[in-house]
Write a protein that holds these residues in place. Structure first.
Motif, PDB file in Angstrom:
ATOM      1  N   ASP A 251       0.820  -1.214   0.000  1.00 21.99           N
ATOM      2  CA  ASP A 251       0.000   0.000   0.000  1.00 21.99           C
ATOM      3  C   ASP A 251       0.851   1.260   0.000  1.00 21.99           C
ATOM      4  OD1 ASP A 251      -2.306  -1.502   0.001  1.00 21.99           O
ATOM      5  OD2 ASP A 251      -2.356  -1.630   2.185  1.00 21.99           O
ATOM      6  N   ARG A 252       1.889   1.283   0.823  1.00 20.22           N
ATOM      7  CA  ARG A 252       2.725   2.490   0.926  1.00 20.22           C
ATOM      8  C   ARG A 252       4.197   2.104   0.890  1.00 20.22           C
ATOM      9  NH1 ARG A 252       0.752   6.413   5.690  1.00 20.22           N
ATOM     10  NH2 ARG A 252       2.205   7.790   4.607  1.00 20.22           N
ATOM     11  N   CYS A 253       4.921   2.734   0.001  1.00 22.10           N
ATOM     12  CA  CYS A 253       6.362   2.514  -0.094  1.00 22.10           C
ATOM     13  C   CYS A 253       7.045   3.874  -0.089  1.00 22.10           C
ATOM     14  CB  CYS A 253       6.726   1.764  -1.378  1.00 22.10           C
ATOM     15  SG  CYS A 253       5.991   0.124  -1.506  1.00 22.10           S
ATOM     16  N   CYS A 254       8.252   3.934   0.396  1.00 22.66           N
ATOM     17  CA  CYS A 254       8.985   5.205   0.371  1.00 22.66           C
ATOM     18  C   CYS A 254      10.430   4.973  -0.034  1.00 22.66           C
ATOM     19  CB  CYS A 254       8.900   5.935   1.709  1.00 22.66           C
ATOM     20  SG  CYS A 254       9.826   5.182   3.049  1.00 22.66           S
ATOM     21  N   ARG A 255      10.981   5.977  -0.657  1.00 20.54           N
ATOM     22  CA  ARG A 255      12.371   5.978  -1.106  1.00 20.54           C
ATOM     23  C   ARG A 255      13.165   6.883  -0.172  1.00 20.54           C
ATOM     24  NH1 ARG A 255      14.969   9.516  -5.071  1.00 20.54           N
ATOM     25  NH2 ARG A 255      16.815   8.510  -5.958  1.00 20.54           N
ATOM     26  N   ILE A 256      14.194   6.327   0.433  1.00 22.48           N
ATOM     27  CA  ILE A 256      15.037   7.070   1.370  1.00 22.48           C
ATOM     28  C   ILE A 256      16.354   7.369   0.678  1.00 22.48           C
ATOM     29  CG2 ILE A 256      16.095   7.049   3.664  1.00 22.48           C
ATOM     30  CD1 ILE A 256      14.104   4.632   4.226  1.00 22.48           C
ATOM     31  N   VAL A 257      16.689   8.641   0.610  1.00 22.31           N
ATOM     32  CA  VAL A 257      17.888   9.062  -0.111  1.00 22.31           C
ATOM     33  C   VAL A 257      18.977   9.471   0.873  1.00 22.31           C
ATOM     34  CG1 VAL A 257      18.851  10.723  -1.742  1.00 22.31           C
ATOM     35  CG2 VAL A 257      16.538   9.818  -2.097  1.00 22.31           C
ATOM     36  N   PHE A 258      20.148   8.875   0.703  1.00 20.33           N
ATOM     37  CA  PHE A 258      21.320   9.259   1.490  1.00 20.33           C
ATOM     38  C   PHE A 258      22.180  10.164   0.614  1.00 20.33           C
ATOM     39  CE2 PHE A 258      19.749   5.310   3.104  1.00 20.33           C
ATOM     40  CZ  PHE A 258      19.930   5.368   4.475  1.00 20.33           C
ATOM     41  N   VAL A 279       9.886  -3.563   8.584  1.00 15.63           N
ATOM     42  CA  VAL A 279       9.624  -3.021   7.256  1.00 15.63           C
ATOM     43  C   VAL A 279      10.271  -3.951   6.240  1.00 15.63           C
ATOM     44  CG1 VAL A 279       9.486  -0.620   8.025  1.00 15.63           C
ATOM     45  CG2 VAL A 279      11.688  -1.557   7.277  1.00 15.63           C
ATOM     46  N   ASN A 280       9.747  -3.955   5.039  1.00 15.80           N
ATOM     47  CA  ASN A 280      10.280  -4.794   3.975  1.00 15.80           C
ATOM     48  C   ASN A 280      11.170  -3.956   3.072  1.00 15.80           C
ATOM     49  OD1 ASN A 280      10.727  -6.896   2.220  1.00 15.80           O
ATOM     50  ND2 ASN A 280       8.795  -6.640   1.120  1.00 15.80           N
ATOM     51  N   ILE A 281      12.459  -4.291   3.016  1.00 19.70           N
ATOM     52  CA  ILE A 281      13.391  -3.563   2.151  1.00 19.70           C
ATOM     53  C   ILE A 281      13.278  -4.146   0.740  1.00 19.70           C
ATOM     54  CG2 ILE A 281      15.799  -3.002   1.680  1.00 19.70           C
ATOM     55  CD1 ILE A 281      16.329  -3.121   4.669  1.00 19.70           C
ATOM     56  N   LEU A 282      12.771  -3.329  -0.200  1.00 22.05           N
ATOM     57  CA  LEU A 282      12.557  -3.770  -1.567  1.00 22.05           C
ATOM     58  C   LEU A 282      13.782  -3.572  -2.447  1.00 22.05           C
ATOM     59  CD1 LEU A 282       8.996  -2.257  -2.081  1.00 22.05           C
ATOM     60  CD2 LEU A 282       9.569  -4.600  -1.458  1.00 22.05           C
ATOM     61  N   ILE A 289      31.260   7.356  -0.510  1.00 18.34           N
ATOM     62  CA  ILE A 289      32.024   8.236  -1.389  1.00 18.34           C
ATOM     63  C   ILE A 289      32.721   9.273  -0.515  1.00 18.34           C
ATOM     64  CG2 ILE A 289      31.953   9.840  -3.331  1.00 18.34           C
ATOM     65  CD1 ILE A 289      29.350   8.526  -4.205  1.00 18.34           C
ATOM     66  N   ASP A 290      34.051   9.207  -0.479  1.00 22.65           N
ATOM     67  CA  ASP A 290      34.846  10.112   0.352  1.00 22.65           C
ATOM     68  C   ASP A 290      34.388  10.094   1.810  1.00 22.65           C
ATOM     69  OD1 ASP A 290      36.521  10.926  -1.658  1.00 22.65           O
ATOM     70  OD2 ASP A 290      35.302  12.651  -2.236  1.00 22.65           O
ATOM     71  N   GLY A 291      34.067   8.896   2.309  1.00 24.50           N
ATOM     72  CA  GLY A 291      33.710   8.757   3.709  1.00 24.50           C
ATOM     73  C   GLY A 291      32.274   9.111   4.044  1.00 24.50           C
ATOM     74  N   LYS A 292      31.445   9.398   3.054  1.00 25.31           N
ATOM     75  CA  LYS A 292      30.046   9.753   3.282  1.00 25.31           C
ATOM     76  C   LYS A 292      29.137   8.750   2.581  1.00 25.31           C
ATOM     77  CE  LYS A 292      31.090  14.706   3.499  1.00 25.31           C
ATOM     78  NZ  LYS A 292      30.794  16.045   2.907  1.00 25.31           N
ATOM     79  N   ALA A 293      27.950   8.589   3.130  1.00 27.18           N
ATOM     80  CA  ALA A 293      26.999   7.632   2.567  1.00 27.18           C
ATOM     81  C   ALA A 293      26.134   8.302   1.510  1.00 27.18           C
ATOM     82  CB  ALA A 293      26.117   7.056   3.672  1.00 27.18           C
ATOM     83  N   PHE A 294      26.065   7.667   0.341  1.00 27.98           N
ATOM     84  CA  PHE A 294      25.206   8.134  -0.744  1.00 27.98           C
ATOM     85  C   PHE A 294      24.436   6.940  -1.292  1.00 27.98           C
ATOM     86  CE2 PHE A 294      28.653  11.179  -0.636  1.00 27.98           C
ATOM     87  CZ  PHE A 294      27.991  12.388  -0.738  1.00 27.98           C
ATOM     88  N   GLY A 295      23.243   7.227  -1.778  1.00 23.24           N
ATOM     89  CA  GLY A 295      22.470   6.167  -2.394  1.00 23.24           C
ATOM     90  C   GLY A 295      21.021   6.208  -1.976  1.00 23.24           C
ATOM     91  N   GLN A 296      20.373   5.054  -2.038  1.00 25.26           N
ATOM     92  CA  GLN A 296      18.947   5.011  -1.778  1.00 25.26           C
ATOM     93  C   GLN A 296      18.517   3.641  -1.291  1.00 25.26           C
ATOM     94  OE1 GLN A 296      16.791   5.452  -5.514  1.00 25.26           O
ATOM     95  NE2 GLN A 296      18.600   4.716  -6.623  1.00 25.26           N
ATOM     96  N   ILE A 297      17.452   3.654  -0.508  1.00 23.16           N
ATOM     97  CA  ILE A 297      16.810   2.430  -0.054  1.00 23.16           C
ATOM     98  C   ILE A 297      15.313   2.621  -0.259  1.00 23.16           C
ATOM     99  CG2 ILE A 297      16.296   0.934   1.922  1.00 23.16           C
ATOM    100  CD1 ILE A 297      18.970   1.665   3.104  1.00 23.16           C
ATOM    101  N   VAL A 298      14.661   1.612  -0.820  1.00 29.32           N
ATOM    102  CA  VAL A 298      13.211   1.646  -0.984  1.00 29.32           C
ATOM    103  C   VAL A 298      12.608   0.616  -0.040  1.00 29.32           C
ATOM    104  CG1 VAL A 298      11.272   1.372  -2.575  1.00 29.32           C
ATOM    105  CG2 VAL A 298      13.428   2.346  -3.392  1.00 29.32           C
ATOM    106  N   ILE A 299      11.680   1.064   0.826  1.00 27.19           N
ATOM    107  CA  ILE A 299      11.075   0.157   1.797  1.00 27.19           C
ATOM    108  C   ILE A 299       9.558   0.163   1.667  1.00 27.19           C
ATOM    109  CG2 ILE A 299      12.968   0.431   3.443  1.00 27.19           C
ATOM    110  CD1 ILE A 299      11.129   2.255   5.094  1.00 27.19           C
TER     111      ILE A 299
END
Length: 329
Positions: A251-258, A279-282, A289-299
C-alpha cells in the motif's frame, strides 16, 4: 585549463548521428565523469575534444582558445596541452617504458637529456621508478596503464582525457589507477575528463558527472546530486541492476535518499527497534564516497497508517530525504 563545449554535433557520412547538440563546461582543475551505455556517443565526444574526430558543427574551447577554429599548425600546439589515455594503453611495444614516456617529448623537440630526466621523474610519479628499462610485454596491465599515464603527462598537459582507462583492468588494479588519477588531479591541478560506462569509476574519483544518452547530455551535476536524486530516465537506468526498473508492492512505499549529509548510522535498524514494527526492504543501493553515505533504499511501510506516518517523520528528523513512491521508481 577550462573546457567548454557548445552545441557539438557529429553526423557520420552514412547519416549516423553520434552526437546531437551536446553542450557542457568543465572548470579548471575539475574532475568530470561522462557516463553512458555503449553506443551513446561518449567516445566520439572524447575524440572530438582534441579533433581526432572532426565534429560536424559546434564549438570547443580550451580557456579562450577555440579548438574547432584552429588550423593544423595551431592544433598541433593545442594538443601539447591535451593528454590522452586509452583503454588498450597504446604503448610502443618495441620501446622501453622510459622510451615510451620520452616519445611525445621527442616529437615536441625536447633534447634527449632533458626528456630522459623528465621521463624518469614521471615514472617516479606513477610509482614505476624501477621499470624504466622494462618493455610493455614485461609489464602487467596496471603497470602498462601507469606508463601510459606518465606518457600522457610528458608535455605538461592542462587537460587529461581518459577513454575507458580502467575497462581492461581487474577491480584491484582499477582502484589503484583511479587513486593515481585522483592524486594527479589534486597534485598537478590537471583538468580531467573520464569517459566510462561504470558507475564505480565516477563515484570514486569525479567531482561532477554528465549522463550521455542517445547522443545527447541527459543530465549533469555533482556526483552527490545525480546519485542521490537522478532526474533523467537514463540516470535511473544506471542505478538499477541490468537497467531494470523496480516494481513496488504494498500500500505504501517510500524511497530514502542518502545524500552525504546524514550521519552514518543504522537508521533503518534503529527505526525498526524504536517502533517495534518490521519493514520490507525492496531495494538498497548505498555507497561510501569520500567517507560519506550516498544512495537510496526503498522500503515497504507497515499497513498501520499512524505507524507509517511516524516512521516517515522519524527518517526526516534524521536528516534524510524521504519521498513516497508508487508503481515504479
Amino acid at each position: 585549463m577550462s573546457l567548454k563545449i557548445e552545441h557539438l554535433t557529429k553526423i557520420y557520412d552514412d547519416g549516423t548521428v553520434a552526437l546531437d547538440d551536446v553542450s557542457l563546461e568543465v572548470p579548471d582543475g575539475q574532475f568530470l565523469g561522462i557516463i553512458g551505455l555503449s553506443g551513446s556517443g561518449k567516445s566520439t565526444l572524447m575524440r572530438c575534444i582534441n579533433r581526432l574526430i572532426e565534429p560536424t558543427s559546434g564549438r570547443i574551447w580550451l580557456d579562450d582558445v577555440e579548438v574547432t577554429a584552429a588550423d593544423s599548425n595551431e592544433l598541433r600546439k593545442i594538443r601539447l596541452h591535451i593528454g590522452m589515455i586509452f583503454q588498450q594503453f597504446n604503448l610502443l611495444m618495441q620501446r622501453t617504458a622510459l622510451d615510451n614516456v620520452c616519445f611525445p617529448l621527442k616529437i615536441a623537440g625536447t633534447d634527449k637529456k632533458t626528456a630522459r630526466k623528465k621521463a624518469k621523474e614521471l615514472l617516479e610519479l606513477v610509482g614505476l621508478p624501477d621499470k624504466a628499462n622494462s618493455y610493455p610485454s614485461q609489464l602487467s596491465g596496471g603497470q602498462r596503464q601507469r606508463v601510459a599515464i606518465a606518457r600522457a603527462l610528458a608535455t605538461d598537459p592542462k587537460v587529461l582525457l581518459c577513454d575507458e582507462a580502467t575497462s581492461a583492468l581487474d577491480p584491484s588494479t582499477t582502484r589503484e589507477v583511479l587513486a593515481l588519477l585522483k592524486d594527479i588531479n589534486k597534485r598537478l591541478n590537471v583538468t580531467i575528463v573520464v569517459i566510462t560506462h561504470e558507475m564505480k569509476v565516477v563515484e570514486e574519483i569525479c567531482n561532477r558527472v554528465a549522463i550521455i544518452d542517445s547522443h545527447l547530455i541527459a543530465e549533469i551535476g555533482t556526483v552527490e546530486e545525480i546519485f542521490a536524486r537522478p532526474k533523467s530516465q537514463a540516470a535511473r537506468r544506471l542505478f538499477y541492476p541490468e537497467g531494470k526498473q523496480l516494481a513496488l508492492h504494498g500500500d505504501r512505499c517510500c524511497r530514502i535518499v542518502f545524500d552525504g549529509n546524514s550521519a552514518s548510522e543504522p537508521v533503518i535498524a534503529d527505526m525498526v527497534l524504536r517502533f517495534r514494527t518490521t519493514v520490507n526492504i525492496l531495494f538498497a543501493d548505498t555507497k561510501n564516497i569520500d567517507g560519506k553515505a550516498f544512495g537510496q533504499i526503498v522500503i515497504q511501510l507497515p499497513q498501520e497508517e499512524g505507524v507509517a506516518d511516524r516512521m516517515i517523520e522519524y527518517l526526516k528528523a534524521k536528516g534524510l530525504a524521504v519521498e513516497e513512491v508508487e508503481g515504479f521508481v
